[in-house]
Design an enzyme around this catalytic site. Structure first.
Site, short mmCIF file in Angstrom:
data_model
loop_
_atom_site.label_atom_id
_atom_site.label_comp_id
_atom_site.label_asym_id
_atom_site.label_seq_id
_atom_site.Cartn_x
_atom_site.Cartn_y
_atom_site.Cartn_z
N LYS A 1 0.88 -1.25 -0.02
CA LYS A 1 0.14 0.15 -0.06
C LYS A 1 0.83 1.20 0.05
O LYS A 1 1.99 1.19 0.52
CB LYS A 1 -0.82 0.27 1.26
CG LYS A 1 -2.16 0.90 1.10
CD LYS A 1 -3.26 -0.10 0.38
CE LYS A 1 -4.58 0.53 0.10
NZ LYS A 1 -5.65 -0.17 -0.43
P1 NAD Z 1 -12.85 7.65 -2.71
O1 NAD Z 1 -11.85 8.63 -2.19
O2 NAD Z 1 -13.01 7.57 -4.01
O3 NAD Z 1 -14.21 7.71 -1.80
C1 NAD Z 1 -14.28 7.97 -0.59
C2 NAD Z 1 -15.57 8.36 0.18
O4 NAD Z 1 -15.54 8.37 1.45
C3 NAD Z 1 -15.82 9.73 -0.39
O5 NAD Z 1 -17.24 9.87 -0.60
C4 NAD Z 1 -15.58 10.63 0.85
O6 NAD Z 1 -16.34 11.82 0.94
C5 NAD Z 1 -15.95 9.82 2.00
N1 NAD Z 1 -15.07 9.92 3.28
C6 NAD Z 1 -13.83 10.33 3.32
N2 NAD Z 1 -13.52 10.32 4.69
C7 NAD Z 1 -14.81 10.19 5.31
C8 NAD Z 1 -14.99 10.28 6.69
N3 NAD Z 1 -14.07 10.50 7.76
N4 NAD Z 1 -16.36 10.01 7.07
C9 NAD Z 1 -17.27 9.62 6.18
N5 NAD Z 1 -16.98 9.64 4.86
C10 NAD Z 1 -15.93 10.01 4.57
O7 NAD Z 1 -12.30 6.00 -2.01
P2 NAD Z 1 -12.82 4.74 -2.33
O8 NAD Z 1 -11.79 4.27 -3.50
O9 NAD Z 1 -14.20 4.36 -2.69
O10 NAD Z 1 -12.13 3.96 -1.22
C11 NAD Z 1 -13.20 3.87 -0.04
C12 NAD Z 1 -12.76 2.63 0.95
O11 NAD Z 1 -12.62 1.74 0.23
C13 NAD Z 1 -11.64 2.89 1.31
O12 NAD Z 1 -11.43 2.20 2.76
C14 NAD Z 1 -10.62 1.73 0.34
O13 NAD Z 1 -9.31 1.45 0.92
C15 NAD Z 1 -11.57 0.89 0.07
N6 NAD Z 1 -11.27 0.11 -1.10
C16 NAD Z 1 -11.11 0.83 -2.30
C17 NAD Z 1 -10.91 0.19 -3.40
C18 NAD Z 1 -10.98 0.88 -4.97
O14 NAD Z 1 -10.85 0.17 -5.74
N7 NAD Z 1 -10.95 2.08 -4.73
C19 NAD Z 1 -10.90 -1.36 -3.16
C20 NAD Z 1 -10.80 -2.09 -2.14
C21 NAD Z 1 -11.35 -1.18 -0.95
#
Ligand code: NAD
Length: 428
Positions: free
Chosen positions: A117
């Site tokens: 990561k």
């Molecule tokens: P992103 O940046 O696209 O979206 C994050 C979302 O969470 C946004 O809507 C943001 O406003 C919101 N957010 C941020 N901080 C917050 C808080 N303190 N309280 C409430 N909402 C909050 O990110 P993403 O890619 O959707 O990732 C979200 C989660 O999913 C993370 O934990 C990431 O590690 C996990 N994840 C992502 C992927 C991927 O392919 N993008 C894959 C596996 C896991």
């Protein structure tokens, strides 16, 4: 200077340290497995960790220093794989935890990868388009000793986008002198990205949710109400896919708070509103809720899809859901896990529920290496096959050892890595 550096560390991590969560989960899983204690000790440690402090020229002409990390937790099963996060909450411990979870996630879905990561302490929205390109390219160039299609392959995570992956691919390619699409996944399709990658994680979350519902005899979609925290890549695609399938999505949120309609939100309209205004606040035909309130809304399925440490010992007893499907990595603390298990809430853990992203990243890497591309139908068919197989393996472990789904998923994964490690042996 030290004070300025300290100010960059989010107070949230003083309260809930994701690495402590990851290590506690690891201990719970390995306690039940009965594997060699030397192997248990070895797999606990991140293999290598890079910290970089690097300059970015702001539009004002001022040079600002930024801090970034890349952690390889394991390379036992193959090159390490894992996203890059741009957030002001990034800490080395957070990156260590996320890298460790990547190792278990890849092993659970049987991909030939270890876990990694990366992260940069930055609010990407606070920089101009030129500044963010400059920051991404400089961070990518700092990672060049670590990344390549055969050693470590980054991808998007919170705060990073396909465009940023394109800049990483280009920076690496310019350094070696030829185009190397396979160095990063989650790229735009016109430079070697895969069909279906953008929606893969959210779609996979819903595939896992449906598997859990089906196995509990809950097949009437209209009776299933979803609440989703986070409306970024994972949350918005999960919401869209669930809505298309006929589930009711009652509430969604972003970092500034959420919106709630007990009769169900029109997700395509919410997505258009976010595309126009940049956020959820002020969306008509819904009530505003805070993120804390949103987690406690009555529903059948709660999908935390924002960040770590959201479901805690403090709020777990007040959840009004029957299922939790973890879109985010590490959204539930071990203390909350105990309460959830005791209350009989069925939880599909992160390394299983959100593995769709890395599965399609793997497809993207394979397609890039072969320079032969598949259509979307093939991608989604293979994605579903792999996720259902991993779900099955987790349930079998849960039944065999009489453990919860998180412990079972981690045990299944850890056992595979441990066996591979023992086959390879301890070098020298
Ligand atoms: P992103 O940046 O696209 O979206 C994050 C979302 O969470 C946004 O809507 C943001 O406003 C919101 N957010 C941020 N901080 C917050 C808080 N303190 N309280 C409430 N909402 C909050 O990110 P993403 O890619 O959707 O990732 C979200 C989660 O999913 C993370 O934990 C990431 O590690 C996990 N994840 C992502 C992927 C991927 O392919 N993008 C894959 C596996 C896991």
């Amino acid at each position: 200077m030290v004070a300025a550096l300290k100010n960059r560390i989010s107070p949230a991590h003083d309260l809930i340290n994701p690495y402590e969560t990851a290590l506690e989960q690891y201990e719970r899983a390995t306690n039940r497995l009965g594997i060699d204690e030397n192997v248990v000790e070895y797999m606990k440690w991140p293999h290598r960790e890079l910290t970089v402090n690097f300059p970015v020229k702001r539009d004002t002409g001022k040079i600002e220093m930024f801090t970034g990390y890349r952690v390889h937790h394991s390379t036992v099963m193959g090159p390490s794989k894992g996203g890059i996060r741009f957030s002001t909450d990034v800490t080395l411990d957070e990156v260590r935890a996320l890298a460790m979870w990547m190792t278990w996630k890849c092993a659970l879905v049987n991909l030939p990868y270890g876990g990694a990561k990366g992260g940069v302490l930055v609010d990407p929205k606070s920089l101009s388009a030129r500044e963010i390109e400059s920051l991404t390219r400089r961070y990518a160039s700092e990672l060049i000793p670590l990344i390549s299609p055969h050693s470590d392959i980054p991808a998007p995570d919170m705060g990073t986008t396909p465009q940023m992956m394109a800049w990483i691919m280009d920076t690496y390619s310019m350094t070696v002198g030829y185009a190397v699409p396979a160095v990063v996944t989650g790229k735009p399709i016109n430079i070697g990205g895969s069909q279906g990658r953008t929606e893969a994680t959210g779609r996979g979350v819903i595939v896992s949710m449906m598997e859990a519902l089906k196995r509990h005899g809950r097949t009437v979609k209209e009776d299933i109400r979803l609440v989703i925290q986070g409306f970024g890549n994972v949350g918005s695609h999960a919401a869209a896919y669930a809505y298309d399938l006929g589930y009711k999505v009652l509430a969604v949120s972003d970092v500034n708070g959420g919106i709630y309609n007990p009769n169900g939100l029109n997700i395509p309209s919410v997505r258009s509103y976010v595309a126009e205004t940049g956020g959820l606040s002020g969306y008509p035909s819904a009530e505003p809720v805070t993120n804390e309130e949103l987690l406690l809304l009555p529903c059948e399925v709660l999908i935390p899809a924002a960040m770590e440490g959201q479901i805690t010992g403090e709020n777990a007893a007040r959840l009004q859901t029957q299922f939790i499907v973890e879109g985010a990595n590490g959204p539930t603390t071990p203390e909350a896990d105990d309460i959830i298990n005791e209350r009989g809430i069925f939880l599909v853990p992160d390394i299983l529920a959100n593995a769709g992203g890395v599965v399609v990243s793997y497809f993207e890497w394979v397609q890039d290496l072969q320079a032969f591309f598949w259509d979307e139908e093939e991608i989604f068919r293979q994605l579903e096959r792999i996720l259902v197989k991993a779900y099955d393996a987790t349930v079998r472990t849960a039944e065999e050892y009489n453990v919860d789904m998180r412990t079972a998923a981690q045990m299944t994964a850890i056992k595979r890595v441990a066996e591979a490690l023992m086959t390879r042996g301890f070098y020298p």
